[in-house]
Scaffold this active site. Structure first.
Site, short mmCIF file in Angstrom:
data_model
loop_
_atom_site.label_atom_id
_atom_site.label_comp_id
_atom_site.label_asym_id
_atom_site.label_seq_id
_atom_site.Cartn_x
_atom_site.Cartn_y
_atom_site.Cartn_z
N ASP A 1 0.67 -0.86 0.01
CA ASP A 1 0.11 0.03 0.16
C ASP A 1 0.72 0.94 0.16
OD1 ASP A 1 -2.78 1.22 0.65
OD2 ASP A 1 -1.74 1.65 2.24
N GLU B 1 1.53 -0.67 -5.35
CA GLU B 1 0.55 0.21 -5.64
C GLU B 1 1.14 1.76 -5.26
OE1 GLU B 1 -2.73 2.97 -3.13
OE2 GLU B 1 -1.41 2.24 -1.75
#
Length: 552
Positions: A211, A270
């Site tokens: 993330d 990401e």
């Protein structure tokens, strides 16, 4: 494009052509009847995923969390939230998924922790200057009595990115106020996350989705900036003080060396970065892959899609990686709704600002069906978001009283946030939650979900679920042997390309029926009309004899 360099990044690895199914666990399937998805529900639905034909699942955070940001506010990275299950259940899930031939990826959240994490609680209880505070970005303020924040940075979710503590110092949170950012200059933080990776690798997980991979390091001088807050900023602005700083790459080289010590493991980033910077993240000593945001954001337009596809392919190929293709995820409006909005609509704000009558639901679903044949025929790997195989729309009109996304409150209720793409799945036509649970679901399901239930679609030869199953089966049989790819010009409003030596994909993005090139049509997203492809439809055309059947 067939003259591109040969891939060097694990050229035969499973992830290069994998279809990965994203599990937003709160909304996938509830196994204990409390209205919230969990590991037990996921385990019970593994046969569905195997029949669908996916190669791997990626599970959004399942760690202990107060759920102020959907689980991305983590209290303990080495445990399971009791709402979702236990570590023993997680181990069983990994083993059972492997029994179906399905790999398991989990989310790692290295940019921040929950404010309830033991480290931050220690920092709150300690005086200024204590070593525990150095694990986070905690500093004195500016101005008279240090009453102003250290910089003008804004949170991605709206409002200031600094929060004042009881003793007057300030801590940085680029996301929600409950998510203090970690200080990656601190060697203790580095060691802790390396330990977390090994903890899960030793339990058998096959990899990680990382993330906010582009956000770990911050300029230690905390300079004021003109543009702040939006995840899209680094795509326009290089040299940003908290996005996409060069220091992140040393961290990911260290992580890659850890994964290399295990067999057949991977990680995907990401990384919302400028397209020219993306290849830096997928060099052969860093991430194996990174999500393709340009493709997700592309309009339903043949020229734009052709450009994005060609550039994405070349960027990945240049560094020996494989491209990724994604249409939806837990952070964006579902593509079956996006594709039904007029061109140029700011879909981040559309549910709040309207006009709602501009949405063409039928066009969105037609284009979503065609988009499935695009993503599943491109070279590289595909990341599917749960429910896209059912054609689920964005639930843009959820009652304000149920909204949980921190964006809603932090934007002064101007942006509804991401709850609309996180509504629990409809599995059947019965019950208070359409088979998701025996109780009322944590977010209400709209009436439109009844006609999209998995059980009814499974029996419908023309449903989008059946289309996905057919496409995934053909993909495994026809389209993963090589990564060769070439764009084909079939005229205006037509997207077309050749995949390998066996198949051509043609997509009609115009307003008139389209004659198809010579070949055997093996799959279409909509029935042909007099042998021609209707608007908003796609076809796979065999370049060699086949016994596969079309949908028309």
């Amino acid at each position: 494009m067939s003259d591109a360099p040969e891939p060097v990044n694990d050229r035969n690895a499973w992830w290069r052509s994998a279809v990965v199914y994203q599990i937003y666990i709160r909304s996938f399937a509830d196994g204990n009847g409390d209205g919230i998805g969990d590991i037990a529900g996921l385990r019970a639905r593994l046969p569905y995923l195997a029949e669908l034909g996916v190669d791997a699942i990626w599970i959004n955070p399942w760690y202990p969390s107060p759920l102020h940001d959907g689980g991305y506010d983590v209290v303990d990275f080495c445990d399971i939230d009791p709402v979702f299950g236990t570590l023993d259940e997680a181990d069983l899930l990994v083993d059972e998924a492997h029994g179906y031939g399905i790999k398991v990826l989990i989310d790692i959240v290295p940019n921040h922790t929950s404010n309830l994490h033991k480290w931050f609680q220690e920092a709150l209880a300690s005086p200024p200057g204590h070593p525990s505070r150095d694990r986070y970005h905690i500093h004195d303020g500016r101005g008279p009595n240090a009453s102003e924040p250290p910089s003008n940075w804004l949170s991605v979710f709206g409002g200031p990115a600094w929060q004042q503590m009881a003793d007057g110092q300030w801590y940085l949170h680029l996301f929600d106020v409950s998510q203090p950012d970690l200080n990656w200059e601190n060697p203790e933080v580095l060691r802790e996350f390396e330990s977390i990776l090994r903890f899960w690798l030793d339990r058998g997980v096959d990899g990680f989705r990382v993330d906010v991979a582009h956000g770990l390091f911050k300029d230690p001088s905390y300079p004021d900036i003109a543009e702040v807050g939006d995840l899209s900023v680094p795509r326009q602005q290089l040299g940003h003080p908290f996005w996409d700083r060069d220091e992140v790459h040393e961290i990911y080289r260290r992580w890659r060396s850890i994964l290399n010590a295990y067999s057949d493991r991977m990680m995907v980033a990401e990384a919302w970065v400028h397209p020219d910077r993306l290849p830096l993240y997928i060099r052969d000593d860093e991430f194996h892959q990174s999500f393709n945001w340009d493709f997700l954001a592309a309009e339903w337009d043949a020229n734009e899609m052709a450009r994005v596809i060609a550039e994405s392919y070349q960027r990945a190929r240049k560094v020996g990686a494989s491209p990724t293709w994604v249409l939806s995820n837990h952070d964006v409006m579902r593509h079956s709704t996006r594709y039904g909005l007029p061109r140029g609509t700011d879909w981040h704000r559309w549910p709040t600002e309207g006009p709602h009558e501009a949405l063409d639901v039928a066009a969105g679903l037609r284009r979503a069906r065609a988009a499935a044949l695009i993503t599943l025929s491109l070279p590289g790997s595909v990341y599917l978001y749960q429910g896209e195989e059912l054609g689920l729309p964005e639930v843009w009109d959820l009652p304000e009283s149920v909204l949980e996304d921190p964006t809603w409150e932090r934007s002064d209720r101007k942006v509804r946030g991401r709850d609309g793409c996180r509504v629990p799945l409809p599995w059947s036509l019965e019950g208070p939650a359409l088979g998701f649970s025996t109780a009322e679901p944590w977010l209400p399901q709209p009436a439109a979900f009844v006609g999209l239930a998995a059980s009814s679609q499974a029996e419908d030869a023309e449903s989008i679920l059946t289309l996905y199953r057919r496409a995934l089966a053909l993909r495994g049989e026809w389209l993963t042997a090589d990564e060769e790819f070439e764009m084909i010009d079939l005229g205006a409003d037509t997207l077309s390309y050749r995949k390998g030596s066996r198949m051509t994909c043609v997509v009609n993005m115009g307003s008139a029926d389209l004659p198809l090139p010579v070949g055997e049509v093996i799959l279409t997203s909509a029935p042909l009309k007099g042998g021609e492809l209707p608007p908003d439809a796609a076809a796979w055309i065999s370049l060699a004899p086949s016994t596969a059947s079309s949908t028309d």
